[in-house]
Design a protein around this motif. Structure first.
Motif, mmCIF file in Angstrom:
data_model
loop_
_atom_site.group_PDB
_atom_site.id
_atom_site.type_symbol
_atom_site.label_atom_id
_atom_site.label_comp_id
_atom_site.label_asym_id
_atom_site.label_seq_id
_atom_site.Cartn_x
_atom_site.Cartn_y
_atom_site.Cartn_z
ATOM 1 N N HIS A 187 0.695 -1.294 -0.019
ATOM 2 C CA HIS A 187 0.049 -0.064 0.033
ATOM 3 C C HIS A 187 0.940 1.328 0.188
ATOM 4 C CE1 HIS A 187 -3.639 -2.449 1.517
ATOM 5 N NE2 HIS A 187 -2.593 -2.989 1.687
ATOM 6 N N PRO A 207 -9.769 -8.310 7.560
ATOM 7 C CA PRO A 207 -10.149 -6.772 7.141
ATOM 8 C C PRO A 207 -9.395 -5.681 8.231
ATOM 9 C CG PRO A 207 -12.196 -8.327 7.477
ATOM 10 C CD PRO A 207 -10.776 -9.053 7.817
ATOM 11 N N LYS A 208 -9.280 -5.915 9.496
ATOM 12 C CA LYS A 208 -8.671 -5.063 9.925
ATOM 13 C C LYS A 208 -7.111 -4.554 9.646
ATOM 14 C CE LYS A 208 -11.922 -3.966 13.763
ATOM 15 N NZ LYS A 208 -12.164 -3.564 14.835
ATOM 16 N N GLN A 266 -7.361 -2.590 6.364
ATOM 17 C CA GLN A 266 -7.715 -1.164 6.711
ATOM 18 C C GLN A 266 -6.678 -0.382 7.541
ATOM 19 O OE1 GLN A 266 -11.315 -1.928 9.329
ATOM 20 N NE2 GLN A 266 -12.311 -3.051 7.647
ATOM 21 N N ASP A 271 -4.357 0.639 4.805
ATOM 22 C CA ASP A 271 -4.850 1.628 4.113
ATOM 23 C C ASP A 271 -4.520 3.150 4.841
ATOM 24 O OD1 ASP A 271 -5.432 0.064 1.762
ATOM 25 O OD2 ASP A 271 -7.509 -0.158 2.473
ATOM 26 N N ARG A 272 -5.078 3.041 6.108
ATOM 27 C CA ARG A 272 -5.083 4.396 6.951
ATOM 28 C C ARG A 272 -3.550 4.912 7.026
ATOM 29 N NH1 ARG A 272 -9.894 4.784 11.177
ATOM 30 N NH2 ARG A 272 -8.471 6.991 11.120
ATOM 31 N N LEU A 311 -10.050 0.967 14.971
ATOM 32 C CA LEU A 311 -8.612 1.800 14.020
ATOM 33 C C LEU A 311 -8.586 3.266 14.202
ATOM 34 C CD1 LEU A 311 -8.590 -0.207 10.901
ATOM 35 C CD2 LEU A 311 -7.331 -0.583 12.914
ATOM 36 N N THR A 367 -4.791 4.060 15.130
ATOM 37 C CA THR A 367 -4.165 4.628 14.123
ATOM 38 C C THR A 367 -3.176 5.949 14.227
ATOM 39 O OG1 THR A 367 -5.619 3.583 12.573
ATOM 40 C CG2 THR A 367 -4.132 5.347 11.594
#
Length: 284
Positions: free
Chosen positions: A17, A38-39, A42, A45-46, A259, A263
């Motif tokens: 990413h 999924p987490k 995510q 991505d973040r 998240l 994050t």
């Protein structure tokens, strides 16, 4: 999906990413996780979108699209895998580990065999440093290996959750009826790698500073205030021993992380920005 083949012949699958050229971080999942969890997706991505990081989210050996070393479970092999990924990332990278993945990140940094590791974020590594809550039975490894040899994926999931992770039996059995069950079964054999990482540090005895003196890179150890005492105690214990560590317990955070909460400190620590760059190490 990209792949690399390690010197030992293990094929590792990963997604890259790309958020910018700030730095690179490798995400390391824990027991039952894989790169499409999924987490993890995510979070990747973040960290890329919000902090300009290039994030490598990979399948550890025996999970997802990566190959395995059946019957061979040794933390040194997974450290070799990380060394190959750091090379693929250009020779330097930070590590973000979750649960047993945090244990792997710390052991890789401690090994001295990957000089390209720049920082570590360790989210709730499951060290068990006292006998006040839960201590796994002494025979986890042989029983787990026997079930793997017999191909009993469905039995491994509740066994590992209850005997290695300390979850209530009823909770583990309920997982059979959730959408997560197939993912849990698919990664069941790989739990032997998690145990190879963490087993010796889950005996209910204090950690020793001399065993972790090699983790000299800046390290952020995160725990959640909503997590159980076992995880919070373990996080605080390892942070207190590391030469250059920061420790924080985040309100409203659990082992299944929100998240929005986890994050920002991770991203700001990894990029050396804002408030988190100013945290003083526990042992200046």
């Amino acid at each position: 999906m990209e792949t690399i083949t390690t010197p030992a012949g293990i094929q590792l699958a990963f997604d890259r990413h790309v958020g910018g050229d700030t730095a690179t971080v490798i995400l390391i999942g824990g027991a039952f996780s894989f790169r499409k969890f999924p987490k993890l997706v995510q979070l990747a991505d973040r960290l890329a979108d919000e902090y300009g990081l290039t994030v490598i989210n990979y399948d550890r050996r025996g999970r997802g699209d990566s190959t395995d070393s059946p019957g061979v479970y040794d933390v040194e092999n997974e450290i070799d895998d990380l060394a190959a990924l750091v090379d693929a990332a250009g020779g330097s990278a930070a590590l973000f580990g979750w649960s047993a993945g945090a244990g792997l990140a710390l052991r890789a940094a401690n090994s001295g065999r990957i000089p390209g590791i720049t920082r570590v974020v360790a989210f709730e590594p499951p060290f068990i440093v006292d006998r006040e809550n839960f201590v796994p039975p002494a025979d986890v490894a042989p029983r787990l290996h026997d079930m793997i040899a017999a191909g009993n994926r469905g039995k491994i999931v509740p066994f590992y959750m209850t005997k290695a992770m300390g979850m209530p039996r009823a909770f583990a059995e309920i997982m059979r009826f959730t959408p997560m069950w197939q993912g849990l079964r698919s990664t069941a054999f790989a739990t032997a790698h998690d145990w190879a990482i963490m087993g010796e540090f889950m005996r209910g005895v204090p950690l020793r500073a001399k065993d972790w003196a090699g983790v000299t890179v800046p390290t952020l150890v995160i725990a959640g205030e909503k997590s159980g005492a076992l995880l919070r105690t373990g996080a605080k214990a390892i942070a207190g021993l590391l030469p250059d560590a920061r420790h924080v317990e985040l309100a409203k955070l659990s082992h299944n992380p929100n998240l929005d909460i986890i994050t920002p400190p991770a991203g700001e620590f990894l990029t050396g920005t804002a408030e988190y760059a100013q945290w003083a190490p526990l042992h200046p």
